[in-house]
Design an enzyme around this catalytic site. Structure first.
Site, PDB file in Angstrom:
ATOM      1  N   SER A 187       0.858  -1.155   0.054  1.00 17.33           N
ATOM      2  CA  SER A 187       0.054  -0.156  -0.015  1.00 17.33           C
ATOM      3  C   SER A 187       0.957   1.188   0.063  1.00 17.33           C
ATOM      4  O   SER A 187       1.758   1.339  -0.819  1.00 17.33           O
ATOM      5  CB  SER A 187      -0.970   0.086   1.289  1.00 17.33           C
ATOM      6  OG  SER A 187      -2.021   0.874   1.110  1.00 17.33           O
ATOM      7  N   HIS A 228      -8.346   1.181  -1.165  1.00 13.12           N
ATOM      8  CA  HIS A 228      -7.977   0.149  -2.090  1.00 13.12           C
ATOM      9  C   HIS A 228      -9.483  -0.230  -2.651  1.00 13.12           C
ATOM     10  O   HIS A 228      -9.670  -1.540  -3.040  1.00 13.12           O
ATOM     11  CB  HIS A 228      -7.157  -0.992  -1.892  1.00 13.12           C
ATOM     12  CG  HIS A 228      -5.943  -0.516  -1.364  1.00 13.12           C
ATOM     13  ND1 HIS A 228      -5.035  -0.137  -2.291  1.00 13.12           N
ATOM     14  CD2 HIS A 228      -5.490  -0.356  -0.205  1.00 13.12           C
ATOM     15  CE1 HIS A 228      -3.754   0.385  -1.650  1.00 13.12           C
ATOM     16  NE2 HIS A 228      -4.041  -0.029  -0.422  1.00 13.12           N
TER      17      HIS A 228
END
Length: 322
Positions: free
Chosen positions: A98, A207
């Site tokens: 991430s 996400h």
């Protein structure tokens, strides 16, 4: 040594005090924190070292603090190699989980440290602003049979938008989306035999398609930033494809806001390419634990070690001379 990958953690790895002992012991690490403070125009180092935790945990603060701490560990390790007369390790890959992608890109020379900390602060601001646009949620699902996942997501989609956000390790995933859809997915996961479900203490649906506005904002923020071709390959979060050019690195930082983090696939891809040692560079040991589950035959090591005074563990496996 071509069998090592450098991996960088994302948000959730932060803790009050991270990097403080390291900066006291390492001029190179101290210089990283000083540059980050200068770039941001505020003392992110003091927030990382002193807290309070509630302020550090805010997305706009946690992300630049983690990036600065991660690069401080990397520079301290390089400093240790130099003073010890050791040939530096050139990793086969750099990969980030991430927001750890920003740390990986700084490490690979695709992005400057100053630009990196400023960009992740803006990333955090845009992500937090997205919470005002939609009631998002995220939840971890532990011990779900992989074959049951499509049915779980389909059950969630009957109540709204929900996607697989993180495939962290075998038996450990995170779903993200609209709150009613996440709740429906968790109910289906429990019915399908999941060992545990945990709604995460976040107000954003990272996400997922709910990050579309944040992704558009990041595209604007990234447009004027100079990206170089990485000196070692990076891996895309969603599909684990190699990233070898500056333009591809820029696209990745937009795309990964709305797509998932396929960490299991990325680690397996690195192992298939010959990586036998995964070195976690940054605060905590989250990725080390995940990587040991994904590729148990590989060596998974972390630099952050609370048992040593400066918290910098330098594994013998890494300190090979040539």
């Amino acid at each position: 040594m071509g069998d090592t990958a450098f991996v960088f953690p994302g948000q959730g790895s932060q803790y009050v005090g991270m990097g403080e002992a390291l900066a006291r012991a390492s001029p190179a690490a101290a210089a990283v924190f000083a540059e980050a403070d200068w770039a941001l125009g505020s003392p992110i180092s003091q927030l990382a070292w002193r807290g309070p935790a509630q302020e550090l945990d805010q997305t706009v603060n946690a992300q630049p603090a983690i990036l600065a701490t991660s690069i401080a560990y990397l520079r301290a390790l390089e400093e240790r190699w130099a003073t010890g007369g050791v040939t530096p390790v050139r990793p086969r890959f750099c990969a980030g989980h991430s927001m750890g992608q920003y740390s990986a890109m700084v490490a690979a020379g695709a992005l400057s440290l100053a630009d990196g900390v400023r960009l992740v602060r803006e990333r955090g601001r845009l992500m937090q602003a997205s919470a005002a646009d939609a009631d998002g949620a995220m939840a971890a699902i532990i011990g779900l049979d992989e074959a049951a996942l499509p049915g779980v997501l389909a059950a969630g989609e009957s109540a709204g938008a929900v996607v697989l956000a993180n495939d962290n390790a075998p038996g450990q995933i995170v779903v993200s989306g609209e709150r009613p859809a996440v709740a429906a997915a968790l109910e289906a996961a429990r019915a399908a035999g999941a060992r545990r479900t945990i709604e995460l203490a976040v107000s954003v649906a990272a996400h997922s398609p709910l990050m579309a506005n944040a992704a558009a904002g990041m595209a604007r923020a990234l447009a004027p930033i100079a990206f170089a071709d990485p000196t070692v390959p990076l891996l895309a979060n969603a599909g684990a494809e190699p990233i070898t050019t500056g333009p591809a690195a820029r696209r990745e930082l937009v795309d990964h806001l709305t797509t998932g983090v396929a960490w299991t696939r990325a680690v397996r891809a690195m192992a298939a390419a010959g990586v036998t040692t995964f070195l976690e560079i940054g605060p905590g040991r989250v990725l080390t634990g995940l990587n040991r589950r994904i590729v148990p035959l590989a060596s998974s090591l972390a630099l952050d070690d609370p048992s040593v005074p400066d918290r910098l563990a330098v594994p013998e496996l890494v300190l090979r001379t040539t």
